[in-house]
Scaffold this active site. Structure first.
Site, PDB file in Angstrom:
ATOM      1  N   ARG B  21       0.409  34.064   4.277  1.00  0.00           N
ATOM      2  CA  ARG B  21       0.356  35.318   3.518  1.00  0.00           C
ATOM      3  C   ARG B  21       1.219  36.375   4.226  1.00  0.00           C
ATOM      4  O   ARG B  21       2.324  36.662   3.824  1.00  0.00           O
ATOM      5  CB  ARG B  21      -1.105  35.801   3.363  1.00  0.00           C
ATOM      6  CG  ARG B  21      -1.314  36.798   2.211  1.00  0.00           C
ATOM      7  CD  ARG B  21      -0.826  38.200   2.455  1.00  0.00           C
ATOM      8  NE  ARG B  21      -1.484  38.812   3.634  1.00  0.00           N
ATOM      9  CZ  ARG B  21      -1.125  39.972   4.156  1.00  0.00           C
ATOM     10  NH1 ARG B  21      -0.138  40.668   3.623  1.00  0.00           N
ATOM     11  NH2 ARG B  21      -1.724  40.452   5.229  1.00  0.00           N
ATOM     12  N   ASP B  22       0.720  36.907   5.338  1.00  0.00           N
ATOM     13  CA  ASP B  22       1.440  38.019   5.972  1.00  0.00           C
ATOM     14  C   ASP B  22       2.819  37.578   6.453  1.00  0.00           C
ATOM     15  O   ASP B  22       3.778  38.352   6.411  1.00  0.00           O
ATOM     16  CB  ASP B  22       0.610  38.572   7.144  1.00  0.00           C
ATOM     17  CG  ASP B  22       0.990  40.000   7.483  1.00  0.00           C
ATOM     18  OD1 ASP B  22       1.818  40.590   6.770  1.00  0.00           O
ATOM     19  OD2 ASP B  22       0.464  40.531   8.481  1.00  0.00           O
ATOM     20  N   HIS B 219       0.314  43.419  15.232  1.00  0.00           N
ATOM     21  CA  HIS B 219       1.725  43.076  15.063  1.00  0.00           C
ATOM     22  C   HIS B 219       2.435  43.309  16.386  1.00  0.00           C
ATOM     23  O   HIS B 219       2.123  44.261  17.104  1.00  0.00           O
ATOM     24  CB  HIS B 219       2.354  43.924  13.947  1.00  0.00           C
ATOM     25  CG  HIS B 219       2.079  43.380  12.575  1.00  0.00           C
ATOM     26  ND1 HIS B 219       3.041  42.924  11.723  1.00  0.00           N
ATOM     27  CD2 HIS B 219       0.897  43.183  11.928  1.00  0.00           C
ATOM     28  CE1 HIS B 219       2.497  42.491  10.595  1.00  0.00           C
ATOM     29  NE2 HIS B 219       1.193  42.643  10.697  1.00  0.00           N
ATOM     30  N   CYS B 250       8.115  44.022  10.001  1.00  0.00           N
ATOM     31  CA  CYS B 250       7.523  45.312   9.672  1.00  0.00           C
ATOM     32  C   CYS B 250       8.466  46.011   8.701  1.00  0.00           C
ATOM     33  O   CYS B 250       9.645  46.172   8.999  1.00  0.00           O
ATOM     34  CB  CYS B 250       7.362  46.134  10.955  1.00  0.00           C
ATOM     35  SG  CYS B 250       6.828  47.825  10.658  1.00  0.00           S
ATOM     36  N   ASN B 259       3.895  39.291  13.169  1.00  0.00           N
ATOM     37  CA  ASN B 259       2.516  39.100  13.582  1.00  0.00           C
ATOM     38  C   ASN B 259       2.448  38.565  15.025  1.00  0.00           C
ATOM     39  O   ASN B 259       3.416  38.015  15.547  1.00  0.00           O
ATOM     40  CB  ASN B 259       1.849  38.066  12.663  1.00  0.00           C
ATOM     41  CG  ASN B 259       1.548  38.642  11.286  1.00  0.00           C
ATOM     42  OD1 ASN B 259       0.563  39.349  11.109  1.00  0.00           O
ATOM     43  ND2 ASN B 259       2.404  38.359  10.315  1.00  0.00           N
TER      44      ASN B 259
END
Lengths: 315, 315
Positions: B21-22, B219, B250, B259
């Site tokens: 996901r991220d 992060h 980011c 991450n």
């Protein structure tokens, strides 16, 4: 014991730039003397005051340190700046005592295997040499340079693997008894983690007293340098080594990252509310000079990629 | 409150892979469904049990999450594995409730500016929506999925800069009152440092009790992700998010790291003596699959460059 607190005042965070020594130990290329002087003076202008500038070794074998005396002289002309050099034997100390170097580092290994492999000396013989070096400096210069014992492989050894942390405490105590003023505990190969660092610092301070100046020297080989710095700071350590752009790889891990990234370490201190008197933007500008002087060397570091957070930009 | 402890048992370290996901939120390329399933199953074989696998969003706008249901199904067939998905509104929750997803994350911003800019909802409106989502899940599925409130911008905001940490405690308390089972405190833009993390965890536990499951999501934008993980673990946090190879940049810092690097986070836990039941060699193999599926995306991480230290190799 001379007053090492002149270089390392109690309760003042000292971040020492070791790039001109440890950062150049393994690089294939290195800056010219003029580029090194530029590096030094730019970091000085950014607020850095402590510089490890080379190693007293034969310049035929270590040409990257051939201009060490020039750098020591330059540092001595910068108000409030201090120079450090490795002196790995009596010959190196004799050479050092002819300069204005402020601090000499003699390296002792935490493990017997590494001590023998690296210097063909047992740990006991290394401690004896440290005592002779202490006597030598006292005979050699009226304004004594600080004598620091660097304890290599303190959190793991490239040869032995695990290191008994009690051995590190033991050899540290012996080094202080032999005449060292300061300890520099080094995770030479980047094996350590923050819980081990916290334990080590607490035990060292218990054994040697809170007055004992202790520096910590981490490598980011496995990504934990800043976590280890944070653990050291949390437990009262106030002297940390680092290198602009994280130069300085690991001989046992080709391609690995090197010393703690200096500029990221300054940012860490800022997030912890610890005053460093170092300007990160100035460091990032100095970093560009280092990069330009060694275009083939990869530089590391998060802040150089991401920039300062808005919080600090506005500050 | 449903028993979130089924997913996050007390005193067991849970490292959650959020890469699917991220990690894919911002990449220009993303793996095929088959490559995602390979990624998932390889990490599962390495011991990972918690996977954030996507976001319930219109697949026309977010094609990288179009196969979310396939991944939830696949996870539900892996013994002891749990799937998590973002559900950012009632439509997403309705879709989620038709699947076997184990955990839904609804995101609330710590700052008013980010809340308005990101979702056109005030923080108060977001908390109201969270309460409606809680009611919705209770009406919608007998085996309730865990409802987690993700608190974005908890350590600094891309719009406001500094964030009052009391606001984070306050919105966290309101999110729990509104029906969330779990908190996921996110340093969305990588502004935070370990001292702030330690403070935040202590205050959250004081406000909500040691029983309250809390995940931390860091992060590595400014290099402090692992230092922050260490501070969180030191203060009792047992759920941490990360991503293989540190994917997931980011949006406010182009080129920045993403991450927390999952494999380095596992190494951190090992150095701290915390059991993860995750095999690092297996992760490094899985990482190669991820790299091959997104050849243009830079992966990060120290362990992949340096290898495991001798200490762990021999273990």
């Amino acid at each position: 014991m001379m007053d090492a607190r002149r270089l390392f005042p109690v309760d003042q965070v000292v971040l020492r730039e070791v790039g001109l020594r440890d950062g150049l130990q393994l690089t294939r290329h290195y800056p010219t003397t003029q580029q090194k002087l530029d590096w030094l003076s730019r970091e000085y202008r950014a607020g850095v005051r402590h510089f490890e500038v080379g190693s007293f070794l034969p310049s035929t074998r270590f040409p990257q340190f051939a201009d060490l005396r020039v750098l020591i002289d330059a540092t001595s002309r910068l108000d409030g700046a201090y120079s450090t050099a490795l002196t790995l034997n009596e010959r190196g100390v004799a050479d050092a005592l002819e300069t204005q170097v402020d601090e000499m580092i003699f390296v002792v290994s935490a493990t017997e295997s590494h001590s023998m492999a690296n210097t063909r000396r047992s740990r006991a013989e290394a401690i004896e040499m440290l005592a002779r070096i202490d006597a030598q400096r006292r005979a050699g210069r009226s304004d004594l340079p600080v004598l620091t014992a660097g304890i290599a492989m303190s959190f793991g050894c490239s040869l032995e693997g695990e290191v008994n942390p009690r051995d590190v405490i033991d050899i540290s105590e012996r080094a202080i008894k032999a005449g060292a003023d300061v300890l520099a505990i080094a995770d030479t190969v980047g094996f350590g983690g923050p819980a081990q660092v916290a334990w080590m610092v607490r035990e060292l301070r218990r054994a040697l007293g809170d007055d004992q100046p202790i520096a910590m020297h981490f490598h980011d080989t496995r990504g934990l340098a800043l976590a280890n710095c944070a653990a050291a700071l949390d437990n009262g350590i106030r002297v940390l080594d680092g290198c602009l752009g994280g130069l300085g790889g690991c001989p046992f891990a080709p391609g690995a990252t090197g010393n703690t990234v200096f500029e990221d370490m300054v940012f860490l201190c800022k997030t912890m509310g610890l005053q460093t008197n170092i300007d990160i933007d100035g460091l990032l500008a100095a970093r560009k000079v280092v990069a330009a002087s060694m275009p083939d060397e990869p530089l590391h570091g998060a802040l150089a990629r991401a920039g300062l957070p808005k919080v600090l930009e506005d500050a």
